[in-house]
Design a protein around this motif. Sequence first.
Motif, PDB file in Angstrom:
ATOM      1  N   ILE A 234     -37.186  44.290  14.634  1.00 62.33           N
ATOM      2  CA  ILE A 234     -37.158  45.226  15.649  1.00 62.33           C
ATOM      3  C   ILE A 234     -36.502  44.553  17.015  1.00 62.33           C
ATOM      4  O   ILE A 234     -37.106  43.673  17.405  1.00 62.33           O
ATOM      5  CB  ILE A 234     -38.482  45.696  16.116  1.00 62.33           C
ATOM      6  CG1 ILE A 234     -39.033  46.626  14.885  1.00 62.33           C
ATOM      7  CG2 ILE A 234     -38.293  46.790  17.266  1.00 62.33           C
ATOM      8  CD1 ILE A 234     -40.480  47.208  15.242  1.00 62.33           C
ATOM      9  N   VAL A 235     -35.208  45.208  17.280  1.00 62.82           N
ATOM     10  CA  VAL A 235     -34.605  44.342  18.402  1.00 62.82           C
ATOM     11  C   VAL A 235     -34.329  45.131  19.583  1.00 62.82           C
ATOM     12  O   VAL A 235     -34.129  46.282  19.223  1.00 62.82           O
ATOM     13  CB  VAL A 235     -33.309  43.751  17.611  1.00 62.82           C
ATOM     14  CG1 VAL A 235     -33.544  42.661  16.761  1.00 62.82           C
ATOM     15  CG2 VAL A 235     -32.496  44.692  17.088  1.00 62.82           C
ATOM     16  N   GLY A 236     -33.965  44.786  20.704  1.00 66.92           N
ATOM     17  CA  GLY A 236     -33.583  45.431  21.761  1.00 66.92           C
ATOM     18  C   GLY A 236     -33.806  44.546  23.104  1.00 66.92           C
ATOM     19  O   GLY A 236     -34.590  43.500  23.090  1.00 66.92           O
ATOM     20  N   GLU A 237     -33.393  45.005  24.260  1.00 64.92           N
ATOM     21  CA  GLU A 237     -33.648  44.196  25.596  1.00 64.92           C
ATOM     22  C   GLU A 237     -34.895  44.411  25.785  1.00 64.92           C
ATOM     23  O   GLU A 237     -35.833  45.116  25.287  1.00 64.92           O
ATOM     24  CB  GLU A 237     -32.666  44.828  26.738  1.00 64.92           C
ATOM     25  CG  GLU A 237     -31.153  44.692  26.386  1.00 64.92           C
ATOM     26  CD  GLU A 237     -30.392  45.572  27.410  1.00 64.92           C
ATOM     27  OE1 GLU A 237     -29.771  44.836  28.327  1.00 64.92           O
ATOM     28  OE2 GLU A 237     -30.146  46.798  27.316  1.00 64.92           O
ATOM     29  N   SER A 238     -35.300  43.506  26.976  1.00 70.47           N
ATOM     30  CA  SER A 238     -36.626  43.455  27.475  1.00 70.47           C
ATOM     31  C   SER A 238     -36.917  44.851  28.033  1.00 70.47           C
ATOM     32  O   SER A 238     -36.029  45.534  28.832  1.00 70.47           O
ATOM     33  CB  SER A 238     -36.812  42.741  28.609  1.00 70.47           C
ATOM     34  OG  SER A 238     -36.778  41.254  28.245  1.00 70.47           O
ATOM     35  N   GLY A 239     -38.210  45.499  27.884  1.00 70.80           N
ATOM     36  CA  GLY A 239     -38.418  46.892  28.221  1.00 70.80           C
ATOM     37  C   GLY A 239     -38.070  47.928  27.331  1.00 70.80           C
ATOM     38  O   GLY A 239     -38.306  49.176  27.665  1.00 70.80           O
TER      39      GLY A 239
END
Length: 342
Positions: free
Chosen positions: A41-46
């Motif tokens: 699971i990836v993505g920017e902070s927040g």
Amino acid sequence: MAVEPLLSVRDLTVAFPTGDGPVRAVDSLSFRVERGRTLGIVGESGSGKSVTSMAVMGLLTGAEVSGSITLEGRELVGLAERELNRLRGRKMAMIFQDPLSSLHPYYTVGEQIAEHHRVHFGSRRAAARGRAVEMLAEVGIPEPRRRAGEYPHQFSGGMRQRVMIAMALACEPDLLIADEPTTALDVTVQAQILELIARIQQERSLAVVMITHDLGVVARVAHDVLVMYGGRVAEQASVEAVFAAPAHPYTRGLLDSLPRLDDPDDAPLRAIPGSPPSLLAPAPGCAFAPRCPRAAPAGAEARERCERIRPHPVAVAGHTVACHLPLGPAAAPYAPPREVTP
């Protein structure tokens, strides 16, 4: 015949009440994880990654959780705390981001692993202590019997993370959630920790959820990828499909932002312009629209659709993507940077 997933999450929504209104940290998220496979699971902070993992573990307090989370067919949303405590450790376990704050400073690491085993199995102290030494040896800590009597501050960062893995696996769970397990570790230690998790997963046929912002980690260990943005799903596909031909412009932006060995020394960093969306007042349409390189030049009608109509995940060339203007097969293929072996 379809394989029954070990973990199934459907329409998960997590909202935190605030004085200015509810904050939807996770919004209608769905995914599944099968035994023996790793979901990155990836993505920017927040983006909602860690909140998702905490919701699966039932560790959120003061949050409104709706939707469905099932583990081996058993519904976890709304389950009593007593029942969740029986499942944590025995059926599902988590490696937290900061091992130093997760380990108790006043107890030896052996005592903490042994206590974890005693709570779930009712084993005697000597047996639990033996299990702690056995687990420290399994995760590669030298002189495990001696080091079981030491305190967390006497271990390096990488060794503390190994202790966390030993504690998480002491009761042989079926699901392991790793929340940024290599943060603040140097490259060599990162590789060792990832190889350790991959080896133990293969030996035990674990289902693993790897939460990270590092696509290099995903490429190394994951079978499938879930890209999150603004608490929502942006794209889901196999790791090969995502790296070969990302379908969502946000996914492509994440991949393009990776530094490359073949870049010239003075090459500027490739960042996604703009800022992540507000979860307090989410846009009615696509959360990525204000930053999307495809929305602006697509024309007024297409741009208005992106800004006003929320895209729902649909199947596109082997991907599940939530985008009105997905990247097609004609898009320039992504050329991953060469891997550096520590």
